[in-house]
Design a protein around this motif. Structure first.
Motif, mmCIF file in Angstrom:
data_model
loop_
_atom_site.group_PDB
_atom_site.id
_atom_site.type_symbol
_atom_site.label_atom_id
_atom_site.label_comp_id
_atom_site.label_asym_id
_atom_site.label_seq_id
_atom_site.Cartn_x
_atom_site.Cartn_y
_atom_site.Cartn_z
ATOM 1 N N GLN A 1 0.843 -1.193 0.000
ATOM 2 C CA GLN A 1 0.000 0.000 0.000
ATOM 3 C C GLN A 1 0.876 1.239 0.000
ATOM 4 N N LEU B 1 -3.144 3.842 -3.453
ATOM 5 C CA LEU B 1 -2.884 2.744 -4.387
ATOM 6 C C LEU B 1 -2.485 1.490 -3.623
ATOM 7 N N GLN B 2 -3.106 0.382 -3.969
ATOM 8 C CA GLN B 2 -2.762 -0.903 -3.364
ATOM 9 C C GLN B 2 -2.444 -1.900 -4.470
ATOM 10 N N LEU B 3 -1.370 -2.664 -4.279
ATOM 11 C CA LEU B 3 -1.008 -3.756 -5.176
ATOM 12 C C LEU B 3 -1.148 -5.056 -4.406
ATOM 13 N N LYS C 1 -3.261 -7.653 -8.764
ATOM 14 C CA LYS C 1 -4.289 -6.616 -8.789
ATOM 15 C C LYS C 1 -3.653 -5.279 -8.418
ATOM 16 N N ALA C 2 -4.084 -4.223 -9.108
ATOM 17 C CA ALA C 2 -3.727 -2.850 -8.767
ATOM 18 C C ALA C 2 -5.038 -2.113 -8.541
ATOM 19 N N LYS C 3 -5.202 -1.534 -7.347
ATOM 20 C CA LYS C 3 -6.472 -0.919 -6.962
ATOM 21 C C LYS C 3 -6.228 0.514 -6.505
ATOM 22 N N LEU C 4 -7.066 1.436 -6.973
ATOM 23 C CA LEU C 4 -6.975 2.835 -6.584
ATOM 24 C C LEU C 4 -8.310 3.262 -5.977
ATOM 25 N N ARG C 5 -8.256 3.736 -4.718
ATOM 26 C CA ARG C 5 -9.475 4.241 -4.069
ATOM 27 C C ARG C 5 -9.799 5.583 -4.702
ATOM 28 N N ALA D 1 -13.538 1.896 -5.089
ATOM 29 C CA ALA D 1 -12.235 1.781 -5.742
ATOM 30 C C ALA D 1 -12.408 1.083 -7.085
ATOM 31 N N GLY E 1 -9.934 -0.888 -10.278
ATOM 32 C CA GLY E 1 -8.621 -1.465 -10.457
ATOM 33 C C GLY E 1 -8.513 -2.344 -11.680
ATOM 34 N N ASP F 1 -15.877 -8.159 -11.205
ATOM 35 C CA ASP F 1 -14.964 -8.091 -12.343
ATOM 36 C C ASP F 1 -15.554 -8.934 -13.461
#
Length: 189
Positions: free
Chosen positions: A66, A70-72, A91-95, A107, A109, A156
């Protein structure tokens, strides 16, 4: 990180999260719109197959990173019978939305999936190597002295998932996640 011990059945999973506040960024298999509490996390999921002669089998190992919003996440999954590698996901996630007043977050991603053999792709990942995903999470505080109850909705191009995490005692949470697989198998029927 946290260790999950869960029982899998008919598209749903239940587990116990023994540490308050850990792993806020996912329920079991699917991420939330929340952030990790630390920069790096590692956790795994195991199944117990025989209580008489304990047979623990690894199902999942996850690393999370984190930075800001952004979290990977890197996940590896194994089959339990037979015990062998199944697939991996990155996974790449953006709040993108934080409604702190309502304790609701959203979020978006990207997810990339990998299998070790090309011939496994239709069956293991539905020939869907890449996908966009969306996730909405909300927290509720039904008991003032306890931590939040979390509700999570994830979607998804392969799965839709509904997850909950709620406190049983001040330091123990029950976690449940049910998912619907809407992959290629559904389209071929």
């Amino acid at each position: 990180g946290a260790l999950f011990i869960g029982t899998w059945f008919a598209g749903a999973a239940w587990a116990i999260d023994p540490s308050k506040g850990l792993n806020a960024a996912s329920v079991i298999d699917f991420p939330t719109a929340l952030d990790q509490n630390t920069t790096h996390t590692i956790h795994g999921t195991v199944e117990i197959f025989d209580l008489g002669e304990p047979d623990l089998r690894a199902v999942n190992l996850r690393y999370g990173f984190q930075i800001g919003q952004l979290q990977l996440l890197a996940d590896t999954y194994w089959l339990t019978d037979p015990k062998e590698y199944d697939h991996s996901e990155l996974k790449a996630k953006l709040r993108v939305l934080s409604l702190d007043e309502y304790r609701t977050y959203a979020a978006f991603g990207l997810v990339a999936r990998y299998v070790d053999k090309k011939e496994k792709e239709p069956f293991v990942i539905d020939d869907r190597r890449y996908s966009l995903f969306a996730v909405v999470s909300a927290e509720f505080y039904p008991i003032d002295k306890w931590d939040a109850m979390l509700m999570n909705l994830y979607v998804d191009n392969r799965f839709a998932s509904f997850g909950v995490k709620f406190p049983v005692f001040d330091f123990i949470r029950v976690v449940g996640e049910a998912d619907y697989h809407h992959g290629l198998d559904d389209e071929m029927e």
